[in-house]
Design a protein around this motif. Sequence first.
Motif, PDB file in Angstrom:
ATOM      1  N   GLY A 102      30.338  44.587  46.450  1.00 35.47           N
ATOM      2  CA  GLY A 102      30.504  43.869  47.708  1.00 35.47           C
ATOM      3  C   GLY A 102      31.920  43.340  47.847  1.00 35.47           C
ATOM      4  N   ALA A 103      32.025  42.035  48.073  1.00 31.64           N
ATOM      5  CA  ALA A 103      33.324  41.410  48.306  1.00 31.64           C
ATOM      6  C   ALA A 103      33.823  40.637  47.088  1.00 31.64           C
ATOM      7  N   SER A 104      33.245  40.884  45.908  1.00 37.73           N
ATOM      8  CA  SER A 104      33.699  40.182  44.710  1.00 37.73           C
ATOM      9  C   SER A 104      34.039  41.165  43.599  1.00 37.73           C
ATOM     10  N   ALA A 105      35.014  40.762  42.790  1.00 40.53           N
ATOM     11  CA  ALA A 105      35.466  41.623  41.690  1.00 40.53           C
ATOM     12  C   ALA A 105      35.889  40.755  40.512  1.00 40.53           C
ATOM     13  N   LEU A 106      35.895  41.364  39.343  1.00 35.31           N
ATOM     14  CA  LEU A 106      36.315  40.696  38.119  1.00 35.31           C
ATOM     15  C   LEU A 106      37.169  41.666  37.316  1.00 35.31           C
ATOM     16  N   ALA A 107      38.308  41.188  36.835  1.00 33.12           N
ATOM     17  CA  ALA A 107      39.170  42.020  35.989  1.00 33.12           C
ATOM     18  C   ALA A 107      39.503  41.255  34.717  1.00 33.12           C
ATOM     19  N   THR A 108      39.616  41.991  33.622  1.00 37.05           N
ATOM     20  CA  THR A 108      40.066  41.433  32.354  1.00 37.05           C
ATOM     21  C   THR A 108      41.415  42.063  32.052  1.00 37.05           C
ATOM     22  N   VAL A 109      42.426  41.221  31.791  1.00 36.00           N
ATOM     23  CA  VAL A 109      43.774  41.706  31.510  1.00 36.00           C
ATOM     24  C   VAL A 109      44.326  40.998  30.280  1.00 36.00           C
ATOM     25  N   GLU A 110      45.342  41.607  29.686  1.00 32.23           N
ATOM     26  CA  GLU A 110      46.047  41.014  28.554  1.00 32.23           C
ATOM     27  C   GLU A 110      47.519  40.844  28.896  1.00 32.23           C
ATOM     28  N   LEU A 111      48.048  39.699  28.503  1.00 30.12           N
ATOM     29  CA  LEU A 111      49.486  39.440  28.573  1.00 30.12           C
ATOM     30  C   LEU A 111      49.940  39.258  27.129  1.00 30.12           C
ATOM     31  N   ARG A 112      50.632  40.270  26.591  1.00 28.51           N
ATOM     32  CA  ARG A 112      51.018  40.263  25.172  1.00 28.51           C
ATOM     33  C   ARG A 112      52.423  39.722  24.982  1.00 28.51           C
ATOM     34  N   PHE A 113      52.548  38.904  23.962  1.00 28.28           N
ATOM     35  CA  PHE A 113      53.835  38.369  23.539  1.00 28.28           C
ATOM     36  C   PHE A 113      54.054  38.803  22.106  1.00 28.28           C
ATOM     37  N   GLY A 114      55.116  38.335  21.461  1.00 29.49           N
ATOM     38  CA  GLY A 114      55.432  38.762  20.105  1.00 29.49           C
ATOM     39  C   GLY A 114      54.315  38.569  19.089  1.00 29.49           C
ATOM     40  N   ASP A 115      53.757  37.369  19.019  1.00 33.28           N
ATOM     41  CA  ASP A 115      52.763  37.101  17.978  1.00 33.28           C
ATOM     42  C   ASP A 115      51.447  36.550  18.524  1.00 33.28           C
ATOM     43  N   PHE A 116      51.234  36.608  19.825  1.00 31.11           N
ATOM     44  CA  PHE A 116      49.975  36.171  20.435  1.00 31.11           C
ATOM     45  C   PHE A 116      49.816  36.871  21.777  1.00 31.11           C
ATOM     46  N   LYS A 117      48.655  36.651  22.379  1.00 33.75           N
ATOM     47  CA  LYS A 117      48.421  37.190  23.723  1.00 33.75           C
ATOM     48  C   LYS A 117      47.520  36.231  24.493  1.00 33.75           C
ATOM     49  N   TYR A 118      47.612  36.330  25.807  1.00 32.40           N
ATOM     50  CA  TYR A 118      46.661  35.667  26.681  1.00 32.40           C
ATOM     51  C   TYR A 118      45.697  36.732  27.171  1.00 32.40           C
ATOM     52  N   VAL A 119      44.423  36.406  27.179  1.00 35.67           N
ATOM     53  CA  VAL A 119      43.419  37.264  27.795  1.00 35.67           C
ATOM     54  C   VAL A 119      42.943  36.509  29.027  1.00 35.67           C
ATOM     55  N   ASP A 120      43.111  37.145  30.178  1.00 33.91           N
ATOM     56  CA  ASP A 120      42.768  36.535  31.460  1.00 33.91           C
ATOM     57  C   ASP A 120      41.528  37.192  32.045  1.00 33.91           C
ATOM     58  N   LEU A 121      40.651  36.377  32.578  1.00 35.81           N
ATOM     59  CA  LEU A 121      39.533  36.846  33.386  1.00 35.81           C
ATOM     60  C   LEU A 121      39.865  36.464  34.820  1.00 35.81           C
ATOM     61  N   LEU A 122      40.104  37.458  35.633  1.00 37.99           N
ATOM     62  CA  LEU A 122      40.537  37.251  37.011  1.00 37.99           C
ATOM     63  C   LEU A 122      39.372  37.482  37.961  1.00 37.99           C
ATOM     64  N   SER A 123      38.997  36.445  38.702  1.00 37.60           N
ATOM     65  CA  SER A 123      37.968  36.579  39.732  1.00 37.60           C
ATOM     66  C   SER A 123      38.671  36.842  41.053  1.00 37.60           C
ATOM     67  N   MET A 124      38.198  37.853  41.764  1.00 34.58           N
ATOM     68  CA  MET A 124      38.824  38.243  43.029  1.00 34.58           C
ATOM     69  C   MET A 124      37.791  38.288  44.141  1.00 34.58           C
ATOM     70  N   LEU A 125      38.266  38.013  45.350  1.00 36.85           N
ATOM     71  CA  LEU A 125      37.455  38.157  46.549  1.00 36.85           C
ATOM     72  C   LEU A 125      38.224  38.998  47.555  1.00 36.85           C
TER      73      LEU A 125
END
Length: 178
Positions: A102-125
Motif C-alpha cells: 500500500g502506502a507504507s514501506a520499510l527499508a534496512t540500510v547500513e552506514l559503515r565507518f572504519g570500526d563501526f556501523k549504523y544500522v537504520d530502519l527507515l519507515s516510509m510513506l
Amino acid sequence: MKITKLLLNFFCLLMCLSFTVKAQSEDEAIKTCVNNYLEGVLKGDAARLNLAFHPTAILKSINTVSGALQDVPVAKFISTTPVGGIETKGGSTKLVSYSYIGASALATVELRFGDFKYVDLLSMLKFGNDWKIVSRVFSRTDLDSQVKGTAIAPSTANKPVVKKSSSANVKPKADDGW
C-alpha cells in the motif's frame, strides 16, 4: 467471435503489463527515496537528504551513555551531516532490504565507518507519487553484527476451515465387507 476473443486477450495482456509496470515503478520509487538518503549521507548532500525525508520526520535511538531515548529532528540531522559526507571518513552505505505494501514501506540500510556501523530502519510513506522517510530508528553496532530475524509465514488463522465429512453416520455399502 474471433475478433472478440482477440480483443479480450489483448485487454488481458495490457492489464498484466500495466500491473507489472506499476509494481516496478513502486520498487524504483522506493529505491530512489532510499538512495537519496544513502547518497546524501555518503556525499554530505543536504539537497538529497531533503528529498529523502518528510519535513516532520523524526530520528530515534537509545543514547548509549545514559540509556535514554533520544529524538533528533530531521532538520538537525541534515544540518549536522559532515561536509563531504561519510565518504571523506572512509565510510560507505548499503541497502540491506526493503519491503512495502500500500502506502507504507520499510527499508534496512547500513552506514559503515572504519570500526563501526549504523544500522537504520527507515519507515516510509507515499505522498502522491513520492516516497518519503518519516522515521529513522538506528543503532550503532560492530562491523560484524548482522541484522537478525526472519520473515513470518502467512498466518493460517484467517483461512477458512475446511469441513471434513465424518464417516460416523455414513451408511455402509452392501458390499463393503462388513
